[in-house]
Design a protein around this motif. Structure first.
Motif, PDB file in Angstrom:
ATOM      1  N   VAL A  10      42.679 -15.313 -57.342  1.00 55.65           N
ATOM      2  CA  VAL A  10      42.184 -14.160 -56.587  1.00 55.65           C
ATOM      3  C   VAL A  10      41.704 -13.125 -57.592  1.00 55.65           C
ATOM      4  O   VAL A  10      42.433 -12.751 -58.512  1.00 55.65           O
ATOM      5  N   TYR A  11      40.469 -12.652 -57.409  1.00 61.49           N
ATOM      6  CA  TYR A  11      39.879 -11.668 -58.311  1.00 61.49           C
ATOM      7  C   TYR A  11      39.975 -10.282 -57.692  1.00 61.49           C
ATOM      8  O   TYR A  11      39.888 -10.120 -56.476  1.00 61.49           O
ATOM      9  N   THR A  12      40.123  -9.280 -58.539  1.00 55.53           N
ATOM     10  CA  THR A  12      40.221  -7.904 -58.066  1.00 55.53           C
ATOM     11  C   THR A  12      38.875  -7.207 -58.191  1.00 55.53           C
ATOM     12  O   THR A  12      38.069  -7.545 -59.049  1.00 55.53           O
ATOM     13  N   LYS A  13      38.655  -6.228 -57.299  1.00 55.64           N
ATOM     14  CA  LYS A  13      37.429  -5.438 -57.327  1.00 55.64           C
ATOM     15  C   LYS A  13      37.807  -3.975 -57.170  1.00 55.64           C
ATOM     16  O   LYS A  13      38.253  -3.561 -56.110  1.00 55.64           O
ATOM     17  N   PRO A  14      37.648  -3.180 -58.232  1.00 57.59           N
ATOM     18  CA  PRO A  14      37.872  -1.742 -58.087  1.00 57.59           C
ATOM     19  C   PRO A  14      36.784  -1.119 -57.207  1.00 57.59           C
ATOM     20  O   PRO A  14      35.662  -1.612 -57.145  1.00 57.59           O
ATOM     21  N   TRP A  57      36.219 -10.689 -49.846  1.00 58.38           N
ATOM     22  CA  TRP A  57      35.008 -11.476 -49.948  1.00 58.38           C
ATOM     23  C   TRP A  57      35.435 -12.884 -50.353  1.00 58.38           C
ATOM     24  O   TRP A  57      36.273 -13.029 -51.234  1.00 58.38           O
ATOM     25  N   GLY A  58      34.859 -13.912 -49.738  1.00 61.81           N
ATOM     26  CA  GLY A  58      35.187 -15.280 -50.147  1.00 61.81           C
ATOM     27  C   GLY A  58      35.292 -16.209 -48.958  1.00 61.81           C
ATOM     28  O   GLY A  58      34.885 -15.884 -47.832  1.00 61.81           O
ATOM     29  N   THR A  59      35.856 -17.391 -49.189  1.00 65.84           N
ATOM     30  CA  THR A  59      35.902 -18.421 -48.144  1.00 65.84           C
ATOM     31  C   THR A  59      36.906 -18.104 -47.044  1.00 65.84           C
ATOM     32  O   THR A  59      36.790 -18.638 -45.948  1.00 65.84           O
ATOM     33  N   SER A  60      37.885 -17.248 -47.291  1.00 67.75           N
ATOM     34  CA  SER A  60      38.855 -16.915 -46.244  1.00 67.75           C
ATOM     35  C   SER A  60      38.338 -15.838 -45.287  1.00 67.75           C
ATOM     36  O   SER A  60      38.939 -15.602 -44.246  1.00 67.75           O
ATOM     37  N   HIS A  67      37.641  -6.613 -43.223  1.00 70.15           N
ATOM     38  CA  HIS A  67      38.844  -5.785 -43.261  1.00 70.15           C
ATOM     39  C   HIS A  67      40.019  -6.676 -42.885  1.00 70.15           C
ATOM     40  O   HIS A  67      39.994  -7.319 -41.834  1.00 70.15           O
ATOM     41  N   CYS A  68      41.045  -6.706 -43.713  1.00 68.33           N
ATOM     42  CA  CYS A  68      42.193  -7.567 -43.467  1.00 68.33           C
ATOM     43  C   CYS A  68      43.481  -6.772 -43.605  1.00 68.33           C
ATOM     44  O   CYS A  68      43.521  -5.735 -44.259  1.00 68.33           O
ATOM     45  N   GLY A  69      44.529  -7.338 -43.024  1.00 68.82           N
ATOM     46  CA  GLY A  69      45.856  -6.761 -43.148  1.00 68.82           C
ATOM     47  C   GLY A  69      46.676  -7.519 -44.174  1.00 68.82           C
ATOM     48  O   GLY A  69      46.178  -8.364 -44.910  1.00 68.82           O
ATOM     49  N   LEU A  70      47.964  -7.227 -44.189  1.00 70.82           N
ATOM     50  CA  LEU A  70      48.847  -7.831 -45.175  1.00 70.82           C
ATOM     51  C   LEU A  70      49.142  -9.297 -44.900  1.00 70.82           C
ATOM     52  O   LEU A  70      49.533 -10.033 -45.794  1.00 70.82           O
ATOM     53  N   SER A  71      48.951  -9.764 -43.676  1.00 72.87           N
ATOM     54  CA  SER A  71      49.289 -11.147 -43.345  1.00 72.87           C
ATOM     55  C   SER A  71      48.135 -12.125 -43.578  1.00 72.87           C
ATOM     56  O   SER A  71      48.315 -13.327 -43.393  1.00 72.87           O
ATOM     57  N   HIS A  72      46.975 -11.638 -43.977  1.00 70.77           N
ATOM     58  CA  HIS A  72      45.805 -12.498 -44.199  1.00 70.77           C
ATOM     59  C   HIS A  72      46.080 -13.452 -45.367  1.00 70.77           C
ATOM     60  O   HIS A  72      46.542 -13.047 -46.424  1.00 70.77           O
ATOM     61  N   VAL A  73      45.783 -14.758 -45.161  1.00 64.53           N
ATOM     62  CA  VAL A  73      46.004 -15.764 -46.200  1.00 64.53           C
ATOM     63  C   VAL A  73      44.736 -15.895 -47.037  1.00 64.53           C
ATOM     64  O   VAL A  73      43.648 -16.108 -46.504  1.00 64.53           O
ATOM     65  N   LEU A  74      44.888 -15.780 -48.347  1.00 69.87           N
ATOM     66  CA  LEU A  74      43.759 -15.830 -49.269  1.00 69.87           C
ATOM     67  C   LEU A  74      43.487 -17.265 -49.710  1.00 69.87           C
ATOM     68  O   LEU A  74      44.403 -18.071 -49.832  1.00 69.87           O
ATOM     69  N   CYS A  75      42.213 -17.559 -49.953  1.00 74.49           N
ATOM     70  CA  CYS A  75      41.801 -18.864 -50.459  1.00 74.49           C
ATOM     71  C   CYS A  75      41.411 -18.744 -51.929  1.00 74.49           C
ATOM     72  O   CYS A  75      41.346 -17.646 -52.478  1.00 74.49           O
TER      73      CYS A  75
END
Length: 117
Positions: A10-14, A57-60, A67-75
């Motif tokens: 997972v990449y970060t974006k400031p 941003w991405g496949t997930s 806009h996502c919350g804390l329960s969103h699963v990252l790919c």
């Protein structure tokens, strides 16, 4: 190899900048999970309390950015931007906020001396 081991990069974006593709945060579905909450805990334990929402941003994500919350699963290879809550100041809201040191109640105000004539 990343898929076989169950690792997620997972990449970060400031905010207002380009994503940092040089140093990913590596999460594991087997060890700890790969949700947004696990991502925030990996960065810092107290970050979860300050999260307002997350842009992904991405496949997930269904659309970019989502806009996502804390329960969103990252790919794998998702880009995440964390938006924190604004800190609230004491003493009112918006245009009704008082910046003076004057007493709140009218009866507590000091009376000024009358003008000399």
């Amino acid at each position: 190899m990343w898929d076989e081991m169950g690792l997620v990069r997972v990449y970060t974006k400031p905010q207002g900048q380009q994503p940092d593709f040089g140093d990913p945060v590596v999460l594991s579905a087997d060890r700890g999970g790969s949700s947004v909450e696990d991502f925030c805990n990996h960065i810092h334990r107290s970050l979860v309390k300050d999260v307002k929402y997350v842009l992904v941003w991405g496949t997930s994500a269904r659309h970019y950015p989502q806009h996502c919350g804390l329960s969103h699963v990252l790919c794998d290879e998702d880009v995440v931007q964390i938006v924190k809550k604004k800190e609230t100041d004491e003493g009112g809201r918006g245009r009704f906020k008082s910046h003076s040191d004057a007493p709140v109640r009218i009866c507590d105000r000091q009376k000024k001396a009358p003008l000399k004539q």
